[in-house]
Motif scaffolding. Structure first.
Motif, PDB file in Angstrom:
ATOM      1  N   GLU A  85       0.809  -1.212   0.048  1.00  0.00           N
ATOM      2  CA  GLU A  85      -0.005  -0.151  -0.051  1.00  0.00           C
ATOM      3  C   GLU A  85       0.938   1.144   0.055  1.00  0.00           C
ATOM      4  N   PRO A  86       0.538   2.185  -0.838  1.00  0.00           N
ATOM      5  CA  PRO A  86       1.439   3.582  -0.831  1.00  0.00           C
ATOM      6  C   PRO A  86       1.025   4.298   0.100  1.00  0.00           C
ATOM      7  N   TYR A  89       6.085   2.759   0.998  1.00  0.00           N
ATOM      8  CA  TYR A  89       4.973   1.646   0.749  1.00  0.00           C
ATOM      9  C   TYR A  89       5.019   0.786   1.959  1.00  0.00           C
ATOM     10  N   LEU A 116      -1.441  -6.280  -4.797  1.00  0.00           N
ATOM     11  CA  LEU A 116      -1.632  -4.936  -5.184  1.00  0.00           C
ATOM     12  C   LEU A 116      -2.883  -4.517  -5.153  1.00  0.00           C
ATOM     13  N   ASN A 120      -4.529  -2.739  -3.193  1.00  0.00           N
ATOM     14  CA  ASN A 120      -4.664  -1.407  -2.619  1.00  0.00           C
ATOM     15  C   ASN A 120      -4.053  -0.142  -3.570  1.00  0.00           C
ATOM     16  N   THR A 121      -3.839  -0.510  -4.783  1.00  0.00           N
ATOM     17  CA  THR A 121      -3.394   0.465  -5.627  1.00  0.00           C
ATOM     18  C   THR A 121      -4.376   0.320  -7.003  1.00  0.00           C
ATOM     19  N   ASP A 122      -4.321   1.272  -7.993  1.00  0.00           N
ATOM     20  CA  ASP A 122      -5.084   1.359  -9.371  1.00  0.00           C
ATOM     21  C   ASP A 122      -4.585   0.198 -10.140  1.00  0.00           C
ATOM     22  N   TYR A 143       3.433   5.289  -9.797  1.00  0.00           N
ATOM     23  CA  TYR A 143       3.543   4.834  -8.407  1.00  0.00           C
ATOM     24  C   TYR A 143       5.097   4.745  -8.359  1.00  0.00           C
ATOM     25  N   LEU A 154       7.816   1.532  -7.275  1.00  0.00           N
ATOM     26  CA  LEU A 154       7.068   0.135  -7.277  1.00  0.00           C
ATOM     27  C   LEU A 154       7.512  -0.474  -8.628  1.00  0.00           C
TER      28      LEU A 154
END
Length: 414
Positions: free
Chosen positions: A136-137, A142, A178, A180-182, A369, A372
């Motif tokens: 999670e960023p 992270y 991933l 929790n990212t787009d 990101y 990442l």
């Protein structure tokens, strides 16, 4: 604890990325997290324990991806040279077997030990038997949550592998890493696996044959492979079939009906086969059809063809020209309708994964990101059998690791 780089996954991509990140930024504090008891577990089993690490033959059918040309922005003459130099620097001498690259020892353990020893030499921290659950960023860093602890890292390399080969550590849970990212994920499915036929192939069980295998659908030829096919009760397998399985499963998932066409006796064209059968009929009129066909193909295949064509003739002399033509067509165009495929537990790889349209090919960094990176089979790129997947893993691991190391060096010099 805050790490400069956390690498998720201890396969060839993850180990390479960790090494390159540390070599690029010597002061970086790096951690590898892997769910298995030791690094490189799947690598030990590749190539029947011989570890085919690369292949010099490349064309557009070498890799399967929704982003068709992405793999070839990474795998090229320059990166191929760097891969060979990387292994030589690790102390792995390379044996080139007609474009198939192996460790000179022909042992996968040579490669695993070389990578592991370099990781230990560089002082890279290792946590095994620990599975990363989410990334999670958080405020230009992270947060990484595992089933054992929580960590913070300035950069992350996500190389957890895929769902393929669960006995060697594969798991579908990697695709939630991933969430929790787009970052988008292309729906995964097994690859490099056997294919299920609608036809009864029980009479062919255990037969192996040299042939050309083609994937057809609605009259179009999608791809062809030359090599060995293996027949089982209701299944087709062998390297040629495995390589076609990626596109075949895509067709099945689209609700279509793919067909595998087996071209037996590939060194002979249809006229050659017809000439052989005619000569046999004229020279051996009293011999049975099984003997006639067995001069070209395995006896089980010969019997299968005779039964499939429902040939009533007992001897060669009674075979009509029309029946001869049908035999020739079956030998050169034996077709099987595909209705299913093997699961992750028997697949060598998986298709799908992180959408490469969101990755930068020069660094494997995810768009939007910073810091990442994605490497190896976790990205939506799957190679054919023959060293292509390890080559992809190592080359993307090198790019991701070097990019992470350069970012850390830049940040530390601010």
């Amino acid at each position: 604890m805050i790490y400069d780089t956390i690498v998720i996954g201890g396969g060839p991509a993850g180990m390479t990325a960790a090494i390159k990140a540390k070599e690029t930024c010597e002061k970086a504090k790096i951690l590898i997290i892997d769910r298995n008891k030791k690094l490189g577990k799947k690598l030990y089993a590749t190539g029947n324990g011989r570890c085919n690490i690369a292949n010099s033959a490349l064309d557009l059918s070498s890799y399967h991806s929704c982003n068709e040309f992405f793999p070839y922005q990474i795998i090229n003459t320059e990166s191929y040279k760097k891969l060979k130099e990387f292994f030589m620097d690790l102390g792995v001498a390379i044996y080139d077997d007609g474009g198939y690259l192996y460790p000179q020892s022909m042992q996968a353990s040579t490669v695993v030990w070389a990578l592991s020893d370099r990781i230990k030499h560089l002082g890279i921290e290792i946590h095994t038997t620990e599975e990363a659950e989410s990334v999670e960023p958080t405020d230009e860093m992270y947060g990484i949550v595992t089933d054992c602890a929580e960590y913070t890292a300035r950069t992350v390399v996500a190389a957890p592998g895929s769902a393929a080969a669960p006995k060697l550590g594969g798991t579908e849970s990697v695709y939630r890493l991933l969430e929790n990212t787009d970052i988008r994920t292309i729906a995964p499915h097994p690859a490099l696996c056997r294919l299920k036929t609608r036809e009864d192939t029980s009479d062919l069980a255990g037969v192996r044959a040299r042939c050309r295998v083609s994937l057809l659908c609605d009259g179009d030829v999608y791809d062809s492979e030359s090599g060995e096919i293996q027949f089982a009760d209701g299944w087709l397998s062998g390297i040629a079939v495995f390589n076609l399985s990626m596109q075949c499963i895509d067709l099945l998932n689209d609700g279509r009906t793919p067909v595998v066409e087996v071209t037996l006796v590939p060194e002979m064209d249809e006229d050659d086969v017809l000439g052989y059968l005619r000569k046999f009929r004229d020279s051996n009129p009293d011999r049975r059809l099984e003997a006639m066909s067995n001069g070209l193909v395995n006896e089980k295949i010969a019997r299968f063809i005779i039964n499939r064509l429902e040939l009533k003739s007992v001897t060669a002399a009674r075979l009509t020209d029309e029946e001869l033509d049908r035999m020739v067509f079956e030998i050169k165009h034996m077709r099987f309708e595909i209705s299913g495929h093997g699961g992750y537990d028997e697949s060598q790889a998986a298709c799908g994964g992180i959408d490469t349209r969101q990755l930068r090919p020069d660094s494997m960094e995810a768009d939007g990101y910073k810091g990442l990176y994605v490497a190896g089979e976790y990205a939506d790129v799957t190679g054919k059998c023959g060293g292509y997947n390890i080559m992809w893993a190592v080359m993307t691991g090198m790019r991701a690791g070097e990019a992470a190391g350069k970012r850390l060096t830049h940040d530390k010099n601010k």
